[in-house]
Design a protein around this motif. Structure first.
Motif, PDB file in Angstrom:
ATOM      1  N   TYR A   1       0.912  -1.056   0.196  1.00 42.51           N
ATOM      2  CA  TYR A   1       0.120  -0.042  -0.059  1.00 42.51           C
ATOM      3  C   TYR A   1       0.748   1.193  -0.054  1.00 42.51           C
ATOM      4  O   TYR A   1       2.277   1.422   0.408  1.00 42.51           O
ATOM      5  N   VAL A   2       0.343   2.429  -0.396  1.00 45.97           N
ATOM      6  CA  VAL A   2       1.150   3.611  -0.336  1.00 45.97           C
ATOM      7  C   VAL A   2       0.197   4.739   0.557  1.00 45.97           C
ATOM      8  O   VAL A   2      -1.124   4.194   0.600  1.00 45.97           O
ATOM      9  N   VAL A   3       0.734   5.171   1.478  1.00 42.97           N
ATOM     10  CA  VAL A   3      -0.047   5.942   2.441  1.00 42.97           C
ATOM     11  C   VAL A   3       0.571   7.556   2.746  1.00 42.97           C
ATOM     12  O   VAL A   3       1.627   7.702   2.378  1.00 42.97           O
ATOM     13  N   TYR A   4      -0.421   8.141   2.739  1.00 47.72           N
ATOM     14  CA  TYR A   4      -0.032   9.721   3.060  1.00 47.72           C
ATOM     15  C   TYR A   4      -0.788   9.948   4.410  1.00 47.72           C
ATOM     16  O   TYR A   4      -2.054  10.039   4.282  1.00 47.72           O
ATOM     17  N   GLU A   5       0.067  10.216   5.436  1.00 47.98           N
ATOM     18  CA  GLU A   5      -0.534  10.462   6.641  1.00 47.98           C
ATOM     19  C   GLU A   5      -1.538  11.857   6.635  1.00 47.98           C
ATOM     20  O   GLU A   5      -0.974  12.804   6.157  1.00 47.98           O
ATOM     21  N   LYS A   6      -2.639  11.698   7.384  1.00 49.38           N
ATOM     22  CA  LYS A   6      -3.359  12.854   7.094  1.00 49.38           C
ATOM     23  C   LYS A   6      -3.981  13.413   8.520  1.00 49.38           C
ATOM     24  O   LYS A   6      -5.205  13.499   8.478  1.00 49.38           O
ATOM     25  N   THR A   7      -3.279  13.449   9.475  1.00 49.28           N
ATOM     26  CA  THR A   7      -3.741  14.085  10.862  1.00 49.28           C
ATOM     27  C   THR A   7      -3.419  15.354  11.015  1.00 49.28           C
ATOM     28  O   THR A   7      -2.869  15.847  12.043  1.00 49.28           O
TER      29      THR A   7
ATOM     30  N   ASN B   1      -1.871  17.931  -4.104  1.00 47.15           N
ATOM     31  CA  ASN B   1      -1.274  16.559  -4.808  1.00 47.15           C
ATOM     32  C   ASN B   1       0.007  16.306  -4.388  1.00 47.15           C
ATOM     33  O   ASN B   1       0.781  17.002  -4.352  1.00 47.15           O
ATOM     34  N   VAL B   2       0.206  14.605  -4.348  1.00 48.53           N
ATOM     35  CA  VAL B   2       1.365  14.125  -4.269  1.00 48.53           C
ATOM     36  C   VAL B   2       1.378  13.144  -5.097  1.00 48.53           C
ATOM     37  O   VAL B   2       0.363  12.273  -5.128  1.00 48.53           O
ATOM     38  N   THR B   3       2.471  12.758  -5.766  1.00 56.03           N
ATOM     39  CA  THR B   3       2.452  11.600  -6.620  1.00 56.03           C
ATOM     40  C   THR B   3       3.655  10.978  -6.167  1.00 56.03           C
ATOM     41  O   THR B   3       4.928  11.223  -6.175  1.00 56.03           O
ATOM     42  N   PHE B   4       3.530   9.500  -6.115  1.00 54.96           N
ATOM     43  CA  PHE B   4       4.484   8.357  -5.795  1.00 54.96           C
ATOM     44  C   PHE B   4       4.739   7.803  -7.341  1.00 54.96           C
ATOM     45  O   PHE B   4       3.872   7.190  -7.903  1.00 54.96           O
ATOM     46  N   TYR B   5       5.904   7.761  -7.666  1.00 54.39           N
ATOM     47  CA  TYR B   5       6.149   7.421  -8.955  1.00 54.39           C
ATOM     48  C   TYR B   5       7.666   6.300  -8.780  1.00 54.39           C
ATOM     49  O   TYR B   5       8.149   6.509  -7.895  1.00 54.39           O
TER      50      TYR B   5
ATOM     51  N   ASP C   1     -11.046  15.202   2.191  1.00 50.85           N
ATOM     52  CA  ASP C   1     -11.248  14.573   1.025  1.00 50.85           C
ATOM     53  C   ASP C   1     -10.397  14.222   0.036  1.00 50.85           C
ATOM     54  O   ASP C   1     -10.120  14.220  -1.124  1.00 50.85           O
ATOM     55  N   MET C   2      -9.495  13.457   0.723  1.00 50.16           N
ATOM     56  CA  MET C   2      -8.228  12.818   0.565  1.00 50.16           C
ATOM     57  C   MET C   2      -8.844  11.619  -0.583  1.00 50.16           C
ATOM     58  O   MET C   2      -9.799  11.045  -0.235  1.00 50.16           O
ATOM     59  N   THR C   3      -8.116  11.610  -1.920  1.00 53.35           N
ATOM     60  CA  THR C   3      -8.644  10.631  -2.856  1.00 53.35           C
ATOM     61  C   THR C   3      -7.426  10.060  -3.460  1.00 53.35           C
ATOM     62  O   THR C   3      -6.445  10.467  -3.641  1.00 53.35           O
ATOM     63  N   ALA C   4      -7.307   8.426  -3.721  1.00 54.47           N
ATOM     64  CA  ALA C   4      -6.327   8.100  -3.920  1.00 54.47           C
ATOM     65  C   ALA C   4      -6.577   7.759  -5.647  1.00 54.47           C
ATOM     66  O   ALA C   4      -7.582   7.751  -5.912  1.00 54.47           O
TER      67      ALA C   4
ATOM     68  N   SER D   1      -0.877   4.090 -12.761  1.00 52.09           N
ATOM     69  CA  SER D   1      -0.234   2.748 -13.386  1.00 52.09           C
ATOM     70  C   SER D   1       0.237   2.005 -12.375  1.00 52.09           C
ATOM     71  O   SER D   1       0.082   2.367 -11.053  1.00 52.09           O
ATOM     72  N   SER D   2       0.845   0.877 -12.664  1.00 57.41           N
ATOM     73  CA  SER D   2       1.396  -0.067 -11.759  1.00 57.41           C
ATOM     74  C   SER D   2       2.573   0.555 -11.233  1.00 57.41           C
ATOM     75  O   SER D   2       2.929  -0.096 -10.121  1.00 57.41           O
ATOM     76  N   ARG D   3       3.047   1.527 -11.679  1.00 57.68           N
ATOM     77  CA  ARG D   3       4.327   2.326 -10.798  1.00 57.68           C
ATOM     78  C   ARG D   3       4.119   3.832 -10.634  1.00 57.68           C
ATOM     79  O   ARG D   3       5.103   4.381 -10.331  1.00 57.68           O
ATOM     80  N   ALA D   4       3.047   4.214 -10.584  1.00 56.35           N
ATOM     81  CA  ALA D   4       2.608   5.616 -10.157  1.00 56.35           C
ATOM     82  C   ALA D   4       1.041   5.746  -9.512  1.00 56.35           C
ATOM     83  O   ALA D   4       0.338   5.158 -10.080  1.00 56.35           O
ATOM     84  N   ILE D   5       1.153   6.359  -8.300  1.00 58.53           N
ATOM     85  CA  ILE D   5       0.157   6.635  -7.571  1.00 58.53           C
ATOM     86  C   ILE D   5      -0.017   7.878  -7.074  1.00 58.53           C
ATOM     87  O   ILE D   5       0.973   8.349  -6.545  1.00 58.53           O
ATOM     88  N   SER D   6      -0.999   8.676  -7.176  1.00 57.70           N
ATOM     89  CA  SER D   6      -1.163   9.906  -6.542  1.00 57.70           C
ATOM     90  C   SER D   6      -2.510  10.275  -5.418  1.00 57.70           C
ATOM     91  O   SER D   6      -3.233   9.373  -5.750  1.00 57.70           O
ATOM     92  N   ILE D   7      -2.002  10.765  -4.845  1.00 57.49           N
ATOM     93  CA  ILE D   7      -3.218  11.361  -3.835  1.00 57.49           C
ATOM     94  C   ILE D   7      -3.604  13.107  -3.968  1.00 57.49           C
ATOM     95  O   ILE D   7      -2.505  13.656  -3.960  1.00 57.49           O
TER      96      ILE D   7
END
Length: 103
Positions: free
Chosen positions: A2-8, A19-23, A50-53, A57-63
């Motif tokens: 999983y990919v996580v972006y802490e949001k507290t 926006n943040v992108t993990f690539y 309203d965080m949304t994942a 692609s199989s190698r890139a995820i944004s939040i």
């Protein structure tokens, strides 16, 4: 995996580009690259800001998030937010607890 972006934190405290992108995501299974075999699912555990994942692609995820949204953390002081978040790996950063401001 999983990919996580802490949001507290309050939404206004997140970066204004919303926006943040993990690539270039790399994953190994039994010593071999298996990132292209992962079937990512866009899930949100806590919808703060309203965080949304987004699976790009199989190698890139944004939040993404909304800095103008309301948050359950809006009424918390800087000290309370520090206490809530300062544990685990964060303690290795050596951050000082914010001082309380006079009313």
């Amino acid at each position: 995996p999983y990919v996580v972006y802490e949001k507290t934190f309050a939404c206004k405290d997140y970066p204004p580009d919303e926006n943040v992108t993990f690539y270039d995501i790399v994953a190994e299974c039994d010593g071999k690259d298996c990132a292209d075999d992962i079937a990512w699912e866009a899930k949100v555990k806590d919808a703060n800001c309203d965080m949304t994942a987004h699976v790009l692609s199989s190698r890139a995820i944004s939040i993404t998030w909304d800095t103008s949204a309301s948050s359950k953390y809006d009424a918390m002081s800087e000290q309370e937010l520090f206490d809530l978040n300062y544990h685990g790996w964060a303690t290795k950063l050596g951050l000082a607890r914010p001082n309380a401001t006079a009313p």
